[in-house]
Design a protein around this motif. Structure first.
Motif, short mmCIF file in Angstrom:
data_model
loop_
_atom_site.label_atom_id
_atom_site.label_comp_id
_atom_site.label_asym_id
_atom_site.label_seq_id
_atom_site.Cartn_x
_atom_site.Cartn_y
_atom_site.Cartn_z
N MET A 129 4.68 -2.01 -4.07
CA MET A 129 3.58 -1.56 -3.71
C MET A 129 3.07 -0.21 -3.29
O MET A 129 4.58 1.02 -3.32
CB MET A 129 4.27 -1.90 -1.94
CG MET A 129 3.29 -1.41 -1.26
SD MET A 129 3.55 -1.90 0.41
CE MET A 129 4.27 -0.31 0.60
N TYR A 188 0.52 2.87 -1.83
CA TYR A 188 -0.15 3.72 -0.66
C TYR A 188 -0.49 4.82 -0.25
O TYR A 188 -0.03 5.80 -0.63
CB TYR A 188 -0.08 2.75 0.80
CG TYR A 188 0.75 3.37 1.41
CD1 TYR A 188 1.02 3.85 1.94
CD2 TYR A 188 2.79 2.13 1.21
CE1 TYR A 188 2.22 4.32 3.52
CE2 TYR A 188 3.52 2.55 1.99
CZ TYR A 188 3.16 4.05 3.21
OH TYR A 188 4.99 4.30 3.47
N PRO A 228 -3.51 1.33 1.53
CA PRO A 228 -2.10 0.41 0.04
C PRO A 228 -3.30 -0.22 -1.16
O PRO A 228 -4.10 -0.91 -1.45
CB PRO A 228 -2.51 -1.33 0.88
CG PRO A 228 -2.72 -1.16 1.88
CD PRO A 228 -3.50 0.09 2.11
N LEU A 239 2.13 -7.77 2.96
CA LEU A 239 1.82 -5.98 2.32
C LEU A 239 1.43 -4.70 4.06
O LEU A 239 1.95 -4.20 4.08
CB LEU A 239 0.86 -5.98 0.86
CG LEU A 239 0.31 -4.19 1.07
CD1 LEU A 239 1.31 -3.61 0.12
CD2 LEU A 239 -0.64 -4.87 0.23
N VAL A 286 3.00 -1.76 4.92
CA VAL A 286 2.41 -1.01 5.36
C VAL A 286 2.51 -0.41 6.24
O VAL A 286 2.71 0.96 7.60
CB VAL A 286 1.07 -0.87 4.54
CG1 VAL A 286 -0.23 0.22 4.93
CG2 VAL A 286 0.74 -0.56 3.27
#
Length: 181
Positions: free
Chosen positions: A5, A7, A58, A84, A88
């Motif tokens: 991940m 972002y 993201p 996710l 985040v």
């Protein structure tokens, strides 16, 4: 398949770490797009600057480029997008003074499909307080297509389950009743 991940975060110039908690917008990009593209075409940064909220963008970690939302809907148990969004929100919330009761999840195109999947998922309870979708937001399986006849049949089944006599009646069904289907 989920990758790592990442972002981007936009913080308005008037943000103060010691100040009041601010709302968070989590903006999901369209299929094959990027965080930078989403920031550019949506105007969220300009709005954040004007109204004082933080925006997190993201990047889809899947190899499909469409957030894996179709798999989320189809399987009904794995929830990579919800995970996710939660990650985040938690990570940005740890770094900034976020009002966790004022989290908006929004998406465009495939990102809107992800938002739709989150609205239908009981696993998303408590992740966000508002949702917004723009552009296409079908929750069907990509590439499989739904015929007009099948879509109409589904619509009539939903209408019957909601006890609506016609399309006009459907327009007045409360959202909480629809969500309970």
């Amino acid at each position: 398949d989920q990758g790592t991940m990442s972002y981007d975060v936009y913080v308005p110039s008037r943000y103060s770490a010691g100040g009041a908690a601010v709302p968070l917008v989590v903006a999901l990009h369209g299929g094959g797009e990027s965080t930078a593209h989403t920031a550019e075409v949506t105007g969220w940064n300009l709005l954040a600057e004007e109204f004082g909220f933080i925006v997190a963008y993201p990047q889809d970690p899947s190899t499909t480029g469409v957030w894996g939302w179709a798999d989320t809907v189809r399987r009904g148990r794995d929830d990579p997008v919800g995970s996710l969004v939660a990650l985040v929100t938690t990570t940005v919330g740890d770094d900034f003074h976020i009002d966790r009761g004022r989290v908006l999840i929004t998406g465009q195109s495939a990102g809107a499909g992800s938002v739709a999947a989150q609205l239908h998922s009981p696993l998303s309870k408590g992740l966000f307080s508002a949702a917004m979708m723009s552009s296409t937001c079908s929750i069907g399986t990509p590439g499989a297509g739904t015929s007009l006849a099948d879509a109409e049949k589904t619509g009539l089944e939903i209408q019957k389950r909601l006890g609506a006599a016609n399309l006009e009646d459907l327009r007045y069904v409360p959202a909480d009743k629809i969500i309970q289907l």
